[in-house]
Write an enzyme that holds these catalytic residues in place. Sequence first.
Site, short mmCIF file in Angstrom:
data_model
loop_
_atom_site.label_atom_id
_atom_site.label_comp_id
_atom_site.label_asym_id
_atom_site.label_seq_id
_atom_site.Cartn_x
_atom_site.Cartn_y
_atom_site.Cartn_z
N ALA B 75 0.82 -1.21 0.00
CA ALA B 75 0.00 0.00 0.00
C ALA B 75 0.86 1.26 0.00
CB ALA B 75 -0.94 -0.01 1.20
N THR B 76 2.03 1.20 0.62
CA THR B 76 2.90 2.39 0.64
C THR B 76 3.30 2.76 -0.79
OG1 THR B 76 3.73 1.99 2.86
CG2 THR B 76 5.14 3.28 1.40
N ASN B 155 -5.83 3.97 10.49
CA ASN B 155 -5.12 2.79 11.00
C ASN B 155 -4.94 2.79 12.50
OD1 ASN B 155 -3.50 5.02 9.89
ND2 ASN B 155 -1.78 3.99 10.84
N GLN B 183 -6.69 -0.38 5.42
CA GLN B 183 -7.33 -0.89 6.64
C GLN B 183 -8.79 -1.27 6.43
OE1 GLN B 183 -5.98 -1.70 9.42
NE2 GLN B 183 -3.99 -0.69 9.35
N THR B 243 9.56 -7.44 -12.56
CA THR B 243 9.00 -8.78 -12.74
C THR B 243 7.90 -9.04 -11.72
OG1 THR B 243 11.10 -9.60 -13.57
CG2 THR B 243 9.58 -11.24 -12.69
N CYS B 329 3.76 1.29 12.38
CA CYS B 329 4.80 1.96 11.60
C CYS B 329 5.47 3.07 12.40
CB CYS B 329 4.20 2.53 10.33
SG CYS B 329 3.32 1.31 9.37
#
Lengths: 144, 389
Positions: B75-76, B155, B183, B243, B329
């Site tokens: 998600a970041t 979050n 979330q 890839t 985080c």
Amino acid sequence: MRDPFSGYGDTVQAHFRAPHNTGRFASGDARVFSGSAGARRHGRQVEFQLRVTDAGRIGESRYRVYGCPATIALCSLASDALQGRTAAEAAVFSVVALAEQLQLPAEKRDAALTVEDAIRAAVGRYNSAQGPASAARVSSQVQV
Amino acid sequence: MSEKVIYLDYAATTPVDPRVAQKMAGCLTCDGVFANPASAHAPGRKARGAVEQARAQVAALVNAEPGEIIFTSGATESDNLAIKGVAHFYRDKGRHVVTSRIEHKAVLDTCKQLEREGFEVTYIKPDANGLIQPQMVEQALRPDSVLVSIMHVNNEIGTANDIAAIGRVARAHDVFFHVDAAQSAGKLPIDLEQWPVDLMSFSGHKVYGPKGIGALYVRSEPRVNLDPQIHGGGHEHGLRSGTLATHQIVGMGEAYRIAREELAKDVAHCSALREQLWQALHAAVPEAVLNGHPSQRVCGILNVGFPGIEGESLLFACFGLAVSSGSACTSADKTPSFVLRALGRDDQLAGSSIRFSVGRFTTEAEVQEVARIVSEEYHRLRELVPAAG
């Protein structure tokens, strides 16, 4: 084993989980001298009480504390270490050195200083009660 | 201290569902779907097929078209691609971005980067419940605004914004709308066919999938153009080169398939356990404060403030519990949560707030044990505290 996240070793963890000599002495005991340092709004507050024997030695100590695990553990360890010391010895007792022995993280130096300041404030009260000559040795209240 | 740790940190990450792990294992070794999905040979085409199936599974959970799903590393990265991608592509249209003060750092730090590049960003302050109201967005918009980025579910406190309503505001002003849904996916219904959302970020590891994989929804009609942030090979329609990680993509697809099929069951389970936890904590610690909206919220997150004690001590006392102070985080940072401070909590209460998050594998016994441990430790520490000074 040192906790990898907090950096606290076994001794700090043990004293944090089961601190010794907590609480306050009953009020009205003329042999009890109190000192405080820190403020809750700054994240750390310590009130230390010393009961001094007629022979001028610290018989017991009690404390109340708001703070991190290091602050609580240092109060506990210091309260054990002060037992049997003279007021003069207590006045120079270094909680910072104790913190260094415990290899506390450097940012916890403030915790040690706050505990040390509270102890010295209590000793100052004792010295004041003994007369001007004693009072001059240690300031009675530490401002932080 | 008990050796067994009770895990109540599902908002930080979830364990991989065993059904997901099994699918992933089938994409790693010689006898599995290990080939490069970009290869034209038979094993490559098989891998490509597995990737496309996963893309369809992710799209199905949020009612989007498979072609609108771009796989990323998480998600970041999705947030980075959405925000910088729009801002860079449309820089000649305008250089103003609207977001909120309580976004995930992946959004906030990306916006800070845009500011360093000369963009202007408005950070909306949430209401007392931690919600961003549509009218707040309306007031923040300017003629040169190009993007609104607002999270679906916060979050730390679990409050859920009205994404459809905020999207209508953005659409009315002809401004692109990005939503971080890390979330909320798998916990709340998401309907991208109906909602006026242009870009939405997803995570694999918050939905019982693996870490290191995420996705970005990019609306195809009306089309959103993005400047790619990673170059080299033109994968994912040229938006995200590299890839394709078949095993992780397949894992995310399976996780999203299960989430879609078991959404109602998961929500009922988590809602019940979260409520039990709050009731047990509140009964044992009546002064405890609920952070966030009491009802407009995701099912699994409970953020509680414990007044009068120091936060690091409370968290350390609860050593046998895997819970979080603030979001995972930022837990390494001991400063009080910027989210809780934005809600108006003082430093002390923000610092002594704990985020509990339950999930698919949490049990009632675990919740009761957590409530017992936390309340016992709270009262133990409270006993130590001197009068306020």
